[in-house]
Design a protein around this motif. Structure first.
Motif, short mmCIF file in Angstrom:
data_model
loop_
_atom_site.label_atom_id
_atom_site.label_comp_id
_atom_site.label_asym_id
_atom_site.label_seq_id
_atom_site.Cartn_x
_atom_site.Cartn_y
_atom_site.Cartn_z
N SER A 185 0.83 -1.21 0.00
CA SER A 185 0.00 0.00 0.00
C SER A 185 0.86 1.26 0.00
O SER A 185 0.56 2.23 -0.70
N LEU A 186 1.95 1.25 0.78
CA LEU A 186 2.85 2.42 0.80
C LEU A 186 3.53 2.61 -0.56
O LEU A 186 3.64 3.75 -1.05
N ASN A 187 3.97 1.52 -1.16
CA ASN A 187 4.65 1.63 -2.47
C ASN A 187 3.69 2.10 -3.55
O ASN A 187 4.04 2.93 -4.40
N LEU A 188 2.47 1.55 -3.55
CA LEU A 188 1.48 1.98 -4.54
C LEU A 188 1.14 3.45 -4.36
O LEU A 188 1.08 4.22 -5.33
N PHE A 189 0.93 3.85 -3.11
CA PHE A 189 0.58 5.25 -2.85
C PHE A 189 1.73 6.17 -3.22
O PHE A 189 1.51 7.24 -3.80
#
Length: 275
Positions: free
Chosen positions: A254-258
């Motif tokens: 989720s952090l990488n996608l965001f």
């Protein structure tokens, strides 16, 4: 002026991330910072959805949901502390390096080369091996390996902004360096740094979990330490490894996608680069 459109990566990553944030906030509101899951040794390694345990229990007979919740607070808290500190140090050193303060530039180049030549996780393991297990040692160690990335970005952006016409004019009429930094340079650095900050948090989570898995962490509730414990009972209770791995993977993804979505949103020209 064309209006920027929020992309799917930001929406999907932000949605998953918001679930973790809501989980952490609700847990803190209901239990506070110093909650310690109780241990009932006769309840060890219960499977999920059995005996009123939502995610089962761990090797010490503690509710796995409660252990992972405390671990989430610890992981997010220490990651934000390390990333914020590294970001602040990186911005200051990057700026001082860009305005040609020689010894700052030399020190920055030396540490940056050191960090980029040797994998940061190996340096962290080396430092933690000497300093021993402590919260302070872990935080300082990961800040030490994290700030050069921020400094490189801050220096590049500062040098770009310093060459703009209005900044040169401001310097020519005697505007102070602090006012220039606060009014012109910092607002230009923040968007680029914020992308690295989001992606950097996931890197800190991985580094902290790796150290915890190797027994060099600072808390038994580190998700890495939980995985290390779970591998001892992998055949008897695989749910501990599966659940912990899925939760950690979900947070990192989720952090990488965001972060990727945020980069594309702020500068569409960079879309597809660096992946």
């Amino acid at each position: 002026m064309r209006k920027k459109k929020i992309n799917n990566e930001m929406i999907f990553g932000g949605f998953i991330l918001s679930i973790y944030i809501m989980w952490a906030v609700l847990w803190l509101l209901m239990n506070g910072f110093d909650y310690t899951p109780s241990s009932i040794i006769s309840h060890e390694l219960f499977k999920p959805f059995s005996h009123d345990y939502f995610l089962g229990t761990d090797i010490n007979g503690r509710s796995l949901f409660k252990v992972l919740s405390v671990g989430l607070i610890y992981t997010v808290g220490i990651s934000l502390l390390i990333s914020s500190s590294a970001c602040l140090i990186g911005i200051i050193i990057g700026y001082l390096s860009a305005i040609k303060i020689k010894f700052v530039s030399e020190i920055m180049d030396m540490f940056t080369n050191l960090i980029f030549i040797f994998p940061s996780i190996l340096l962290a393991i080396l430092v933690m091996s000497f300093s021993g297990q402590s919260f302070t040692g872990l935080v300082l160690c990961l800040i030490f390996t994290s700030w050069p990335g921020y400094a490189r970005i801050a220096r590049g952006e500062t040098m770009r902004v310093l060459n703009l016409g209005y900044v040169e004019s401001a310097r020519a009429i005697g505007v102070s360096e602090f006012r220039l930094f606060y009014k012109s340079i910092l607002p230009s650095i923040v968007p680029v740094i914020s992308i690295h900050f989001v992606l950097g948090i996931s890197g800190v989570i991985i580094s902290e979990a790796s150290l915890g898995f190797l027994g060099l962490g600072a808390s038994e509730y580190s998700w890495g330490a939980i995985l290390a414990m779970a591998k001892l009972v992998l055949l008897e209770a695989p749910h501990v490894v599966i659940v912990t791995s899925l939760l950690m993977t979900g947070l990192i993804i989720s952090l990488n996608l965001f972060g990727d979505g945020l980069r594309d949103y702020l500068d569409p020209k960079l879309k597809g680069k660096g992946k």
